[in-house]
Design an enzyme around this catalytic site. Structure first.
Site, PDB file in Angstrom:
ATOM      1  N   HIS A  61       0.848  -1.211   0.000  1.00  0.00           N
ATOM      2  CA  HIS A  61       0.000   0.000   0.000  1.00  0.00           C
ATOM      3  C   HIS A  61       0.864   1.234   0.000  1.00  0.00           C
ATOM      4  CE1 HIS A  61       0.924  -0.510   4.241  1.00  0.00           C
ATOM      5  NE2 HIS A  61       0.310   0.605   4.582  1.00  0.00           N
ATOM      6  N   ASP A  65       5.741   4.618   4.926  1.00  0.00           N
ATOM      7  CA  ASP A  65       6.681   3.664   5.531  1.00  0.00           C
ATOM      8  C   ASP A  65       6.877   2.400   4.693  1.00  0.00           C
ATOM      9  OD1 ASP A  65       3.962   3.267   6.397  1.00  0.00           O
ATOM     10  OD2 ASP A  65       4.628   1.851   7.912  1.00  0.00           O
TER      11      ASP A  65
HETATM   12 ZN   LIG Z   1       2.959   0.523   7.835  1.00  0.00          ZN
HETATM   13 ZN   LIG Z   2      -0.149   1.518   6.573  1.00  0.00          ZN
END
Ligand SMILES: [Zn+2]
Ligand SMILES: [Zn+2]
Length: 298
Positions: A61, A65
């Protein structure tokens, strides 16, 4: 030959010990990357992973991060004359976002890159040696988890073959492919002459709340890698941000007959992950917490 190397095991914020998410799967001479958090290329250098062997990047996604390492990594590939085609798979919106990344800084991309968006559950990549499937997860932005499955192999039963006197060569090759053969006018069945060795299955549950996709990814996995941002005393927090607790990851592994569980993607509050391991162990014993540069041979 199959190895898994954890290059980043932190959740939203990195720590001194933990980088942002990235897992490398080494399969024969090909490397597949699961997520590419910021700092991934330095982690690869430290771990001694050859950039040129990365054939594929799988993006779960578009939270920072998990993806902020992509532009730097691609820039380095270009600088070292990466000669293949880089395949990138991710959820809906991946094409637009990759292109937007390249617009944000000065870089004439000379690489051949093929980007595919995964819009439905199931196998999206099928090769002779393996398949990769994706399943929808439940997070605050479109998110998918992955299943890597090695192809099944057939091993010749040497005693059986020797008794019949079948010579080394194309006939054995056919049996190994699962095809029956004719030898001295007699039909030899592949299932009698070989043993079927099932390919290993590795599941990766990225950021998510408990959902149906988790079960599909975990089902009979030889190795299940799962996010577990918090311990279960912070279940409310996990729920609010659509993350799993370690205990929930343990339950998913148990209910879906996974053989081994590795937890990753920890909140920065856990300097010591013993608490998370214990939390998962309430339901599932064969569990460990990943750390940066941990290598698992399969
Ligand atoms: Zn994450
Ligand atoms: Zn996430």
């Amino acid at each position: 030959m199959m190895n898994i190397i954890f290059l980043g095991t932190s959740g939203m914020r990195p720590t001194k010990e933990r980088n942002h998410s990235c897992i490398i799967l080494e399969h024969n001479k090909e490397n597949i990357m699961f997520d590419c958090g910021e700092g991934t290329q330095r982690q690869m250098k430290i771990a001694g992973i050859d950039f040129n062997r990365i054939s594929t990047i799988l993006i779960s996604h578009w939270h920072g991060d998990h993806v902020l390492g992509i532009p730097g990594f691609i820039q380095s590939l270009a600088a070292q004359n990466y000669s293949g085609t880089l395949h990138i798979y991710g959820p809906k919106g991946t094409k637009k976002r990759i292109n937007a990344m390249f617009k944000a800084f000065v870089f004439d991309n000379p690489l051949k890159i093929e980007i595919k968006e995964i819009k439905k559950d199931g196998i999206f990549l099928e090769k002779d040696e393996y398949t990769i499937a994706a399943y929808k997860l439940e997070h605050s932005t479109p998110c998918i988890g992955f299943v890597f499955k090695e192809a099944d192999k057939r091993k010749i039963k040497t005693d059986f073959i020797a008794k019949l006197g079948i010579p080394h060569g194309p006939l054995l090759g056919k049996l190994q492919e699962g095809k029956d053969i004719l030898f001295n006018g007699k039909k030899i069945k592949a299932e009698d002459a070989t043993t079927l060795i099932e390919g290993k299955k590795i599941g990766y549950i990225a950021d998510t709340a408990v959902c149906e996709g988790c079960a599909k990814i975990a089902k009979n996995a030889d190795l299940l890698i799962s996010e577990s941002t918090h311990a279960s005393n912070l279940e409310d927090k996990a729920e609010e941000y659509q993350h799993l607790t370690a205990k929930q990851a343990g339950l998913i592994a148990l209910h879906n007959n996974a053989k081994k569980l590795i937890l990753t993607h920890f909140s920065q509050r856990y300097k010591n992950t013993k608490e998370l391991e214990e939390d998962a162990k309430t339901h599932f014993d064969n569990v460990i917490c990943a750390y940066d540069f941990m290598k698992i041979k399969l």
